[in-house]
Design an enzyme around this catalytic site. Structure first.
Site, PDB file in Angstrom:
ATOM      1  N   CYS A   1      -9.163  -0.324  -5.404  1.00 24.80           N
ATOM      2  CA  CYS A   1      -8.621  -1.014  -4.214  1.00 24.80           C
ATOM      3  C   CYS A   1      -9.053  -0.361  -2.905  1.00 24.80           C
ATOM      4  O   CYS A   1      -8.973  -0.983  -1.847  1.00 24.80           O
ATOM      5  CB  CYS A   1      -7.106  -1.089  -4.297  1.00 24.80           C
ATOM      6  SG  CYS A   1      -6.547  -2.097  -5.682  1.00 24.80           S
TER       7      CYS A   1
ATOM      8  N   HIS B   1      -4.269  -2.113   2.909  1.00 17.84           N
ATOM      9  CA  HIS B   1      -4.577  -2.793   1.647  1.00 17.84           C
ATOM     10  C   HIS B   1      -3.400  -3.700   1.301  1.00 17.84           C
ATOM     11  O   HIS B   1      -2.234  -3.301   1.407  1.00 17.84           O
ATOM     12  CB  HIS B   1      -4.807  -1.743   0.565  1.00 17.84           C
ATOM     13  CG  HIS B   1      -4.911  -2.314  -0.811  1.00 17.84           C
ATOM     14  ND1 HIS B   1      -5.740  -3.361  -1.107  1.00 17.84           N
ATOM     15  CD2 HIS B   1      -4.250  -1.997  -1.971  1.00 17.84           C
ATOM     16  CE1 HIS B   1      -5.614  -3.664  -2.394  1.00 17.84           C
ATOM     17  NE2 HIS B   1      -4.717  -2.856  -2.929  1.00 17.84           N
TER      18      HIS B   1
ATOM     19  N   ASN C   1      -3.035  -9.498  -4.435  1.00 15.03           N
ATOM     20  CA  ASN C   1      -3.867  -8.296  -4.318  1.00 15.03           C
ATOM     21  C   ASN C   1      -5.273  -8.617  -4.839  1.00 15.03           C
ATOM     22  O   ASN C   1      -5.452  -8.831  -6.036  1.00 15.03           O
ATOM     23  CB  ASN C   1      -3.207  -7.175  -5.139  1.00 15.03           C
ATOM     24  CG  ASN C   1      -3.983  -5.865  -5.061  1.00 15.03           C
ATOM     25  OD1 ASN C   1      -5.109  -5.819  -4.549  1.00 15.03           O
ATOM     26  ND2 ASN C   1      -3.385  -4.802  -5.584  1.00 15.03           N
TER      27      ASN C   1
END
Ligand code: UT7
Length: 343
Positions: free
Chosen positions: A120, A270, A300
């Site tokens: 990520c 993020h 996500n």
């Protein structure tokens, strides 16, 4: 006025994103899984995620985001000197998905094109690589991409604690060299003004702590097993560490650049969970109104969350030229990082 060329600034010349057409809502998920819309929304802020079509591959998503970023930057694929692509879900085990993207874009000449794997945090790691390539004057224009298809194989669709969180998508930046200038006269005063107003990437920090390897990982892979594997996560540990590490990375960047939280126009964390994003903002002392959020609609999308969120913010007209933007991400590894960009 007596101007002379100085070191190179690295500016974001264009941003683009692509989210697959198919939308999977919480309600649809709850038809086959012991979950419900209310739980997902209150615990994560996620309302829906995008899912790639069966015939779409990671490089297809990357291609659409890249074409949009190139259009925004008003440049052609042939003007690109390198491609750095962050992904956890590559097209094939090898070659790099960046090589496939280079082929599909029709770059038309050999340029460095490679993948970066920092889950990520991958986009921030890719940005660092591209930034340095330009600063070393080995490239003038670099395409930086984050592209992911989590839905196809690494998500276990029977594990309600992880499958509700992720989606598919891609985002891209075109980074470009821009000469810094300063006036010969009144050198000291001018230098101060320049550092406070100069556009481009001001700083990036990266870190990895492999001590957290087992807290977020995929239990398979070409070097260890005969299967791709599924995502495994100790959610509460990731949650806590993400808030700490993302807020610390922004605080560190501000401190080492003589800037304060008040200087930040937009925080782009993020996009994993709206409660994590609120936690980072709270720790830093940044009000929610200055936090860019797309997690509600995208879920996500791992390495693609930051460029996709910035694309959304630019289209909305919220992020403007001259704004100080702080990016930060943390994911598997744990790997984390942050960047300060004067837009
Ligand atoms: O990009 C980086 C990767 N990921 C992340 O950043 C995610 C980090 N972690 C998180 O976002 C959160 O930890 C989660 C959203 C994954 C979980 O939220 P939580 O508030 O930490 O919940 P929990 O794990 O403490 O679980 C609470 C309860 C459990 O039931 P019991 O044991 O209390 O009876 C879970 O079984 O919620 C249950 N649960 C669910 N219930 C309905 C877990 N997933 C679901 C679900 N629907 N989808």
């Amino acid at each position: 006025m007596n101007e002379q060329p100085r070191a190179t600034s690295v500016v974001v010349a264009g941003v683009g994103a692509y989210l697959p057409q198919r939308i999977l809502t919480n309600k649809e998920l709850a038809q086959d899984l012991e979950t419900d819309d209310a739980w997902i929304r209150t615990r994560t802020g996620i309302r829906q995620r995008h899912i790639a079509d069966p015939e779409e591959s990671t490089s297809d998503l990357a291609l659409k985001a890249s074409e949009r970023a190139l259009t925004a930057a008003r440049c052609s694929a042939q003007q690109i000197d390198a491609i750095v692509l962050a992904t956890t879900t590559p097209e094939n085990t090898f070659p790099a998905t960046a090589a496939r993207l280079q082929q599909k874009l029709g770059v038309g000449k050999p340029v460095p094109a490679y993948d970066v794997q920092a889950v990520c945090a991958g986009f921030v790691f890719a940005l660092h690589s591209a930034w340095n390539m330009i600063r070393l004057q080995q490239a003038r224009r670099v395409l930086v991409v984050g592209a992911e298809i989590y839905s196809r194989s690494i998500i276990d669709w029977t594990d309600r604690s992880t499958c509700v969180l992720f989606g598919d998508g891609a985002g891209a930046f075109v980074l470009e060299a821009q000469e810094k200038t300063k006036e010969k006269t009144q050198e000291k005063t001018q230098e101060k003004t320049t550092s406070a107003t100069q556009r481009g990437i001001l700083d990036i920090m990266l870190a990895t702590d492999g001590g957290f390897y087992e807290q977020l990982y995929v239990d398979g892979g070409a070097g260890s097993s005969d299967r791709v594997g599924h995502l495994k996560m100790q959610g509460n540990v990731v949650f806590r560490e993400a808030i700490d590490k993302m807020s610390q990375s922004v605080a560190l960047l501000l401190a080492r650049n003589g800037l304060s939280v008040q200087d930040i126009a937009w925080l782009v964390p993020h996009q994993a969970n709206s409660r994590i994003m609120s936690g980072v903002a709270r720790k830093l002392g940044i009000e929610e109104a200055r936090v860019v959020s797309t997690v509600e609609d995208h879920g996500n999308i791992s390495a693609a969350t930051i460029p996709a969120a910035l694309d959304h913010a630019c289209k909305q007209g919220s992020v403007k030229k001259g704004d100080l933007v702080a990016l930060t991400a943390m994911g598997g590894g744990f790997a984390w990082g942050g960047a300060l960009i004067r837009w």
